[in-house]
Enzyme design. Structure first.
Site, PDB file in Angstrom:
ATOM      1  N   HIS A  83       0.869  -1.162   0.219  1.00 21.03           N
ATOM      2  CA  HIS A  83      -0.110  -0.198  -0.093  1.00 21.03           C
ATOM      3  C   HIS A  83       1.113   1.096   0.431  1.00 21.03           C
ATOM      4  O   HIS A  83       0.435   2.235   1.014  1.00 21.03           O
ATOM      5  CB  HIS A  83      -1.387   0.273   1.005  1.00 21.03           C
ATOM      6  CG  HIS A  83      -1.063  -0.391   2.265  1.00 21.03           C
ATOM      7  ND1 HIS A  83      -0.115   0.624   3.109  1.00 21.03           N
ATOM      8  CD2 HIS A  83      -0.864  -1.779   3.269  1.00 21.03           C
ATOM      9  CE1 HIS A  83       0.178  -0.296   4.345  1.00 21.03           C
ATOM     10  NE2 HIS A  83      -0.285  -1.445   4.622  1.00 21.03           N
ATOM     11  N   HIS A  87      -3.185  -9.554  14.979  1.00 23.14           N
ATOM     12  CA  HIS A  87      -3.080  -8.126  14.511  1.00 23.14           C
ATOM     13  C   HIS A  87      -4.626  -8.960  13.199  1.00 23.14           C
ATOM     14  O   HIS A  87      -4.902  -9.841  12.687  1.00 23.14           O
ATOM     15  CB  HIS A  87      -2.073  -7.471  13.986  1.00 23.14           C
ATOM     16  CG  HIS A  87      -2.320  -6.654  12.898  1.00 23.14           C
ATOM     17  ND1 HIS A  87      -3.538  -5.757  13.315  1.00 23.14           N
ATOM     18  CD2 HIS A  87      -1.509  -5.845  12.044  1.00 23.14           C
ATOM     19  CE1 HIS A  87      -2.843  -5.080  11.956  1.00 23.14           C
ATOM     20  NE2 HIS A  87      -1.750  -4.419  11.502  1.00 23.14           N
ATOM     21  N   GLU A  96      -5.294  -6.765  10.373  1.00 24.36           N
ATOM     22  CA  GLU A  96      -4.743  -6.660   8.798  1.00 24.36           C
ATOM     23  C   GLU A  96      -4.958  -7.852   7.802  1.00 24.36           C
ATOM     24  O   GLU A  96      -4.613  -8.745   8.234  1.00 24.36           O
ATOM     25  CB  GLU A  96      -3.687  -6.071   8.843  1.00 24.36           C
ATOM     26  CG  GLU A  96      -3.714  -5.317   7.584  1.00 24.36           C
ATOM     27  CD  GLU A  96      -2.576  -3.702   7.920  1.00 24.36           C
ATOM     28  OE1 GLU A  96      -1.909  -3.764   8.075  1.00 24.36           O
ATOM     29  OE2 GLU A  96      -2.849  -3.155   6.238  1.00 24.36           O
ATOM     30  N   ASP A 109      -2.801  -9.246   6.288  1.00 25.41           N
ATOM     31  CA  ASP A 109      -2.313 -10.045   5.633  1.00 25.41           C
ATOM     32  C   ASP A 109      -0.964 -11.308   7.002  1.00 25.41           C
ATOM     33  O   ASP A 109      -0.600 -11.651   7.098  1.00 25.41           O
ATOM     34  CB  ASP A 109      -0.004  -9.096   5.548  1.00 25.41           C
ATOM     35  CG  ASP A 109      -0.158  -7.973   6.547  1.00 25.41           C
ATOM     36  OD1 ASP A 109      -1.382  -7.519   7.015  1.00 25.41           O
ATOM     37  OD2 ASP A 109       1.340  -7.486   6.469  1.00 25.41           O
ATOM     38  N   HIS A 125       0.271  -1.048  14.969  1.00 26.68           N
ATOM     39  CA  HIS A 125      -0.321   0.374  15.029  1.00 26.68           C
ATOM     40  C   HIS A 125      -1.436   0.244  14.544  1.00 26.68           C
ATOM     41  O   HIS A 125      -1.694   0.715  13.917  1.00 26.68           O
ATOM     42  CB  HIS A 125       0.182   0.353  13.435  1.00 26.68           C
ATOM     43  CG  HIS A 125       0.343  -0.975  11.653  1.00 26.68           C
ATOM     44  ND1 HIS A 125       0.250   0.090  10.797  1.00 26.68           N
ATOM     45  CD2 HIS A 125       0.351  -1.725  12.013  1.00 26.68           C
ATOM     46  CE1 HIS A 125      -0.226  -1.312  10.178  1.00 26.68           C
ATOM     47  NE2 HIS A 125      -0.148  -2.513  10.603  1.00 26.68           N
ATOM     48  N   ASP A 172       3.259  -6.622  14.256  1.00 27.13           N
ATOM     49  CA  ASP A 172       4.370  -5.647  13.048  1.00 27.13           C
ATOM     50  C   ASP A 172       5.728  -4.835  13.789  1.00 27.13           C
ATOM     51  O   ASP A 172       6.711  -4.710  12.440  1.00 27.13           O
ATOM     52  CB  ASP A 172       3.192  -4.548  12.235  1.00 27.13           C
ATOM     53  CG  ASP A 172       2.607  -5.224  11.137  1.00 27.13           C
ATOM     54  OD1 ASP A 172       3.146  -6.199  10.288  1.00 27.13           O
ATOM     55  OD2 ASP A 172       0.942  -4.523  11.464  1.00 27.13           O
ATOM     56  N   TYR A 176      10.910  -0.077   7.530  1.00 23.57           N
ATOM     57  CA  TYR A 176      10.089  -0.347   8.247  1.00 23.57           C
ATOM     58  C   TYR A 176       9.553   1.256   8.745  1.00 23.57           C
ATOM     59  O   TYR A 176       8.342   0.837   8.788  1.00 23.57           O
ATOM     60  CB  TYR A 176       9.827  -2.076   8.555  1.00 23.57           C
ATOM     61  CG  TYR A 176       8.514  -2.633   9.117  1.00 23.57           C
ATOM     62  CD1 TYR A 176       7.953  -3.400   7.810  1.00 23.57           C
ATOM     63  CD2 TYR A 176       8.082  -2.232  10.024  1.00 23.57           C
ATOM     64  CE1 TYR A 176       6.899  -3.700   8.249  1.00 23.57           C
ATOM     65  CE2 TYR A 176       6.558  -2.729  10.155  1.00 23.57           C
ATOM     66  CZ  TYR A 176       6.149  -3.438   9.167  1.00 23.57           C
ATOM     67  OH  TYR A 176       5.118  -4.147   9.260  1.00 23.57           O
ATOM     68  N   HIS A 220       7.016 -10.176  10.167  1.00 22.35           N
ATOM     69  CA  HIS A 220       7.897  -9.839   9.079  1.00 22.35           C
ATOM     70  C   HIS A 220       9.145 -10.066   8.648  1.00 22.35           C
ATOM     71  O   HIS A 220       9.212  -8.802   9.500  1.00 22.35           O
ATOM     72  CB  HIS A 220       6.888  -8.383   8.357  1.00 22.35           C
ATOM     73  CG  HIS A 220       6.013  -8.400   7.817  1.00 22.35           C
ATOM     74  ND1 HIS A 220       4.896  -8.437   6.720  1.00 22.35           N
ATOM     75  CD2 HIS A 220       5.100  -7.165   8.858  1.00 22.35           C
ATOM     76  CE1 HIS A 220       4.526  -8.716   6.971  1.00 22.35           C
ATOM     77  NE2 HIS A 220       3.752  -7.405   8.011  1.00 22.35           N
TER      78      HIS A 220
END
Ligand code: FEO
Length: 403
Positions: free
Chosen positions: A28, A82, A84, A86, A148, A167, A195, A228
């Site tokens: 993104h 989380h 999100e 991913d 986040h 993250d 990052y 990640h």
């Protein structure tokens, strides 16, 4: 099911069962020039537990890795640190297939999963300090709101001291190595900084509080396992110290000049300003948006003390590439910057004034009013550019951050 992929053992009882996205180049708007990984972890306790999942299109890869060591139907608990996509993108499909005994998330995660997936599946909320018995093992939880997303949390496997940080402490880096100590430290620092700058920078005050809270909890952490990039098993203070430093954003004697140009006039101004800065003893990073990506601009700003932005006027506006970067910068809120703006124009010349206003909105302390040049800069104009660079250098060096 494919058996192409294998789980990778990271401790006596924990396996990495994530996916490697070698080809990812855009997350993104963040240019992920080295790809990424989506890390999921399997804990082989009495209650076999999966920590997070992967991006939906990597479902088969994750399942293949899990199936290389257990029958996936043996998974009893799934922790969603989380919501999100991913990390939680595979949850609906996985939960439908396995019907685990428990799906667990933070209270905000419970809301986010329900809203995101239109779910009526029961998800058990856990708060900071709650624990979960896995039979012969224990997990505890730490909510990390707004790091986040509102739902983000850490999970700690107390028996082996492994902190699953989602993250946080991660980076977009696809590689065959699973541990940070196996990778060139320069790459680790660069991708970790990129990052941080592109995902967490605007949340720096919350990062600082979290680091203090982690220190006060006095956990016996042996490993930091983010979602990640590589896992940290040696010198854990290195990544924690980097985070403290990046959250602090102490400026150095470094200036970032960002510009775009139509007919090389604004480019000539940028070069002259850079000369003035360098002559004044400041390290200069000159970034033409013809080549530099917005995510690299943010990374360079992480330790900079000055931001100089140049744009020609186009259709009475800042030109598109510069407007894009300024929009991105406003959201990520770099701090402790002085700066100045510049640009060439033909008749109306609004861009520089608009840039000055954006810089003020971003709390960048302007050293002087923006410098405008009509059409092509003369020798006199270029001298004024060098003088502007020199003035920024003087102001930077008056600070307390000499390095
Ligand atoms: Fe890697 Fe916020 O997801």
């Amino acid at each position: 099911m494919s058996n192409a992929f294998k789980a990778i053992k990271i401790t006596d009882r924990i396996y990495w069962v994530g996916a490697i996205d070698w080809g990812l180049r855009n997350f993104h708007g963040y240019e992920t020039s080295r790809g990424s990984t989506y890390n999921a972890y399997l804990i082989l306790a009495d209650k076999i537990t999966l920590i997070d999942t992967v991006k939906p299109e990597f479902y088969d890869e994750m399942m293949s890795r899990i199936a290389s060591i257990i029958d996936p139907a043996e998974i009893k608990y799934i922790i969603s640190n989380h919501a999100e996509m991913d990390h939680a993108g595979c949850l609906p499909r996985l939960v439908h297939k396995l019907n685990p005994e428990k799906v667990i998330a933070s209270p905000k995660g419970v809301e986010a999963l329900a809203e995101q997936f239109g779910w009526d599946r029961e998800v058990e909320p856990v708060k900071t300090g709650d624990t979960l018995s896995l039979g012969n093992g224990t997990l505890s939880f730490i909510e990390t709101r707004m790091l986040h997303w509102p739902d983000s949390m850490f999970t700690f496997f107390e028996d082996e001291g492994v902190l699953f940080t989602n993250d946080a402490f991660g980076m977009h880096l696809a590689c065959s190595e699973r541990f940070a100590d196996e990778i060139d430290p320069w790459i680790i620092k660069k991708e970790g900084a990129k990052y941080y700058a592109n995902i967490l920078l605007h949340l720096s005050p919350i990062v600082t509080k979290l680091l203090n809270k982690l220190a006060s909890l006095n956990l016996d952490i042996t490993m930091i396992a983010p979602d990640h990039g590589p896992i940290w098993r040696q010198d854990l203070n290195q990544i924690i110290d980097y985070y403290a430093q990046w959250a602090d954003q102490q400026p150095t004697n470094k200036a970032v000049i960002v510009y775009d140009t139509m007919w090389k006039s604004t480019a000539a101004m940028a070069a002259a300003i850079g000369d003035g800065l360098a002559e004044g003893g400041v390290k200069v990073e000159l970034m033409s948006l013809a080549g530099a990506h917005r995510s690299d601009v943010l990374t360079e700003l992480l330790d900079a003390g000055a931001l100089l932005v140049g744009s020609p006027t186009m259709n009475n506006q800042i030109c598109p590439a510069v407007a894009d970067v300024m929009n991105y910068l406003k959201g990520l809120k770099p701090k402790n910057l002085i700066g100045a703006t510049f640009g060439s124009y033909g008749w109306s010349g609004e861009a520089v004034k608009q840039l000055d206003q954006i810089m003020r909105d971003m709390n960048v302390e302007l050293v002087q009013e923006g410098l405008r040049v009509k059409y092509v800069p003369s020798e006199e104009d270029l001298a004024a550019c060098r003088a502007m660079g020199a003035e920024v250098a003087v102001r930077l060096k008056q600070g307390e951050w000499h390095s």
